[in-house]
Write a protein that holds these residues in place. Structure first.
Motif, mmCIF file in Angstrom:
data_model
loop_
_atom_site.group_PDB
_atom_site.id
_atom_site.type_symbol
_atom_site.label_atom_id
_atom_site.label_comp_id
_atom_site.label_asym_id
_atom_site.label_seq_id
_atom_site.Cartn_x
_atom_site.Cartn_y
_atom_site.Cartn_z
ATOM 1 N N ARG A 178 2.114 1.886 -3.546
ATOM 2 C CA ARG A 178 1.037 2.361 -4.432
ATOM 3 C C ARG A 178 0.658 3.803 -4.129
ATOM 4 O O ARG A 178 0.349 4.582 -5.035
ATOM 5 N N GLU A 179 0.664 4.181 -2.862
ATOM 6 C CA GLU A 179 0.321 5.551 -2.492
ATOM 7 C C GLU A 179 1.395 6.536 -2.959
ATOM 8 O O GLU A 179 1.095 7.677 -3.317
ATOM 9 N N ASP B 68 0.828 -1.209 0.000
ATOM 10 C CA ASP B 68 0.000 0.000 0.000
ATOM 11 C C ASP B 68 0.863 1.261 0.000
ATOM 12 O O ASP B 68 0.517 2.260 -0.637
#
Length: 471
Positions: free
Chosen positions: A219-220, A216
Motif C-alpha cells: 500500500r505504501e 502495508d
C-alpha cells in the motif's frame, strides 16, 4: 515454508511448498500406513496429479515431514530426507464481475498481462476462467525462461501480439516486465498485494495495491489502493477517467463555440461596411458570464458515453486542446455564426434603411442586435446538447439524462428573455423586445446546429462500423 513442532515422539519438521521443489527433497512417501521408499514411478504419479489439479485452476502445495533431533535444527536437516504426505489444492474463485471487467478492458484497448508466481497450468486455467486468455495457444513464459533473456529479448517478448502469461516469476522478473513495457512507450499499471510486489508497484506508472488483503509495504509503494480488492473497480476507474477527460474537452468546445459565434458576426459587419457591431461588448459579457457558465459546469457532470470503453486509449502525447477539439469548435461555431449573421442581416436588410443611416439608438438596430444576442444564447443551448457526446446520438443517451444541463440552459434562455423584455435591462444592454416569430426563427437555427452535429456523428459511427466490418 518449514515449521518445527514438539510431539510425544520428539520434534517433527513439517514442510510445504511447490510439488516440483518439494519432491526433490523427499526420499520416502507415506503409503500403507507408514513411510515407503519414493520410486521414480511414484514421483511421476505425484507430478501428474499436481498438474491435473493445477489445470483445474487450483493452487497446489505439496506437504512433507520428517523427525529432527532438536527444536532448532539446521535448514539442511529440516528440509531434506522428507516423507511426502500428499498434495493440497486451494481454489480462489474469481468474483463474478471480473469477467465483464476484463472484457471491458479488452474492448478499451487495454492489454492485460498476467504476472504470477503460480504454476503455468494454474495460471492458464484462471486466465481462461476470467477471459484474459481466449485462444488455444497463449504464450506462457516461466521465470526461468525470463532469466535466459537479455534486455532485447525481453523487449521482443513483450512486443509480440497475443495473450501472454508470465508464471513462476520473482520480484525481479516483475520489475523487468514493467521496465520493458515502459521502454516501448506503454503506460503500465501494476496490481499487487504482497511485499514482493512493492518494487513493481513503485516502478509502474500507476501502482494499484489491494486495500483489504494487501500488505502495508504494498500500500505504501502504490499510487492507488483498492478498498474492495476488485478488478472491476479498476475498469470503472478507467471509464470514469476517460469520462472526466472527455468532459473537460466538452467544456472547451462549448465555451469556445460561443466565442466563434460572437466574433464572426462582428467581422462580417466590418467586411460588409455596416457601421455598427452586431453585438455589443455588454452583450458579449452577458453571454460569457451569464449564459455560458452554468451549462459549461453542468457538462462537467456528464455521465460516460455508452461507447467510452469501446475506444482505444488516446496517445500519450496528445494535447488536451487537440486538432480534434479545434475541428469541433470550428464546425459548431460555423453553424452558430451562420445563424447569428443570418438573423442580424435579415432583420437589418428587411428594414430598407441604408447602412449609413443606422445609429446606436435606432429601434431597428436595437432589435437586430437583440436577435443576434438571443440567437447566440439559443444556439448555445442546442450546442450544449450536441457536445454531450462525441459519436453517440444524444437521442440515444437521452435528452433528460443530464437534468442539470437542461436546467442551466433554460435558466440562460430565461435570462435572455429578461434582457429582451425588462425595461431596466433593455437600457443596460441596448436591447428591444422580440416577438414569437423571432424566437421561432432563432430556435430553428439552433435546431439546425444540433441536426448538423447529429449527422456528423452518424457519419463517424458509419465509418467506424465499416472499418470494423473490414477487419
Amino acid at each position: 515454508m518449514s515449521t518445527v513442532h514438539e510431539t510425544p515422539d520428539g520434534h517433527l519438521a513439517c514442510v510445504k511448498g511447490a510439488p516440483q521443489e518439494l519432491l526433490d527433497r523427499c526420499d520416502r512417501i507415506h503409503r500403507g500406513g507408514g513411510p515407503r521408499p519414493l520410486t521414480g514411478e511414484q514421483r511421476a504419479e505425484v507430478l501428474a496429479a499436481g498438474d491435473a489439479m493445477a489445470a483445474q485452476g487450483l493452487r497446489v502445495l505439496a506437504v512433507a515431514q520428517r523427525s529432527v533431533g532438536t527444536a532448532r535444527p539446521a535448514q539442511q536437516e529440516a528440509e531434506s530426507g522428507l516423507v511426502l504426505l500428499g498434495l493440497a489444492g486451494m481454489l480462489d474463485p474469481p468474483r463474478p464481475e471480473v469477467v465483464a471487467s476484463v472484457d471491458a478492458c479488452r474492448r478499451a484497448g487495454i492489454r492485460i498481462v498476467m504476472v504470477t508466481g503460480d504454476h503455468p497450468l494454474t495460471a492458464e486455467a484462471i486466465a481462461r476462467r476470467v477471459g484474459i486468455v481466449r485462444r488455444p495457444d497463449p504464450l506462457v513464459v516461466t521465470g526461468a525462461q525470463i532469466d535466459a533473456l537479455d534486455e532485447h529479448g525481453m523487449d521482443t517478448l513483450l512486443a509480440r501480439p497475443g495473450e501472454l502469461l508470465l508464471c513462476r516469476v520473482s520480484p525481479e522478473h516483475k520489475m523487468r516486465t514493467v521496465a520493458a513495457l515502459q521502454r516501448r512507450g506503454e503506460v503500465v499499471a501494476v496490481t499487487g498485494d504482497g511485499a514482493n510486489d512493492a518494487p513493481a508497484l513503485k516502478h509502474a506508472d500507476i501502482g494499484v495495491a489491494m486495500g483489504v488483503t494487501g500488505t502495508d509495504v504494498a500500500r505504501e509503494a502504490a499510487d492507488m489502493v483498492l478498498l474492495d480488492d476488485s478488478f472491476a473497480s479498476i475498469a470503472r476507474a478507467v471509464e470514469q477517467g476517460r469520462a472526466v477527460y472527455r468532459n473537460i474537452r466538452k467544456f472547451l468546445v462549448y465555451v469556445f463555440t460561443s466565442n466563434v459565434g460572437e466574433l464572426v458576426p462582428i467581422l462580417a459587419a466590418t467586411f460588409t461596411g455596416f457601421p455598427l457591431v452586431p453585438i455589443n461588448a455588454v452583450q458579449v459579457l452577458a453571454v460569457d458570464l451569464g449564459s455560458d457558465v452554468l451549462p459549461a459546469l453542468a457538462l462537467g457532470a456528464e455521465r460516460p458515453e455508452p461507447d467510452v470503453m469501446d475506444r482505444p486509449p488516446r496517445p500519450r502525447g496528445e494535447r488536451l486542446f487537440s486538432w480534434e477539439v479545434v475541428r469541433r469548435i470550428l464546425f459548431l461555431g460555423a453553424f452558430q455564426s451562420l445563424g447569428a449573421c443570418a438573423v442580424f442581416f435579415w432583420y437589418v436588410n428587411g428594414s430598407g434603411i441604408p447602412y449609413a443611416d443606422f445609429t446606436a439608438d435606432s429601434p431597428v438596430y436595437r432589435e437586430a442586435i437583440t436577435m443576434t444576442h438571443a440567437g447566440i444564447v439559443l444556439s448555445q443551448f442546442f450546442a450544449s446538447l450536441a457536445v454531450r457526446t462525441d459519436r453517440e446520438s444524444v437521442l440515444r443517451v437521452g435528452l433528460l439524462s443530464n437534468r442539470r444541463l437542461l436546467a442551466a440552459g433554460f435558466l440562460s434562455i430565461a435570462f435572455m428573455a429578461a434582457v429582451s423584455y425588462l425595461p431596466v435591462l433593455q437600457t443596460v444592454f441596448n436591447t428591444a423586445p422580440l416577438d414569437a416569430v423571432h424566437w421561432a426563427v432563432l430556435a430553428a437555427f439552433g435546431a439546425l446546429l444540433l441536426a448538423a452535429d447529429e449527422t456528423r456523428k452518424w457519419a463517424l459511427r458509419h465509418r467506424a462500423a465499416r472499418k470494423e466490418a473490414g477487419r
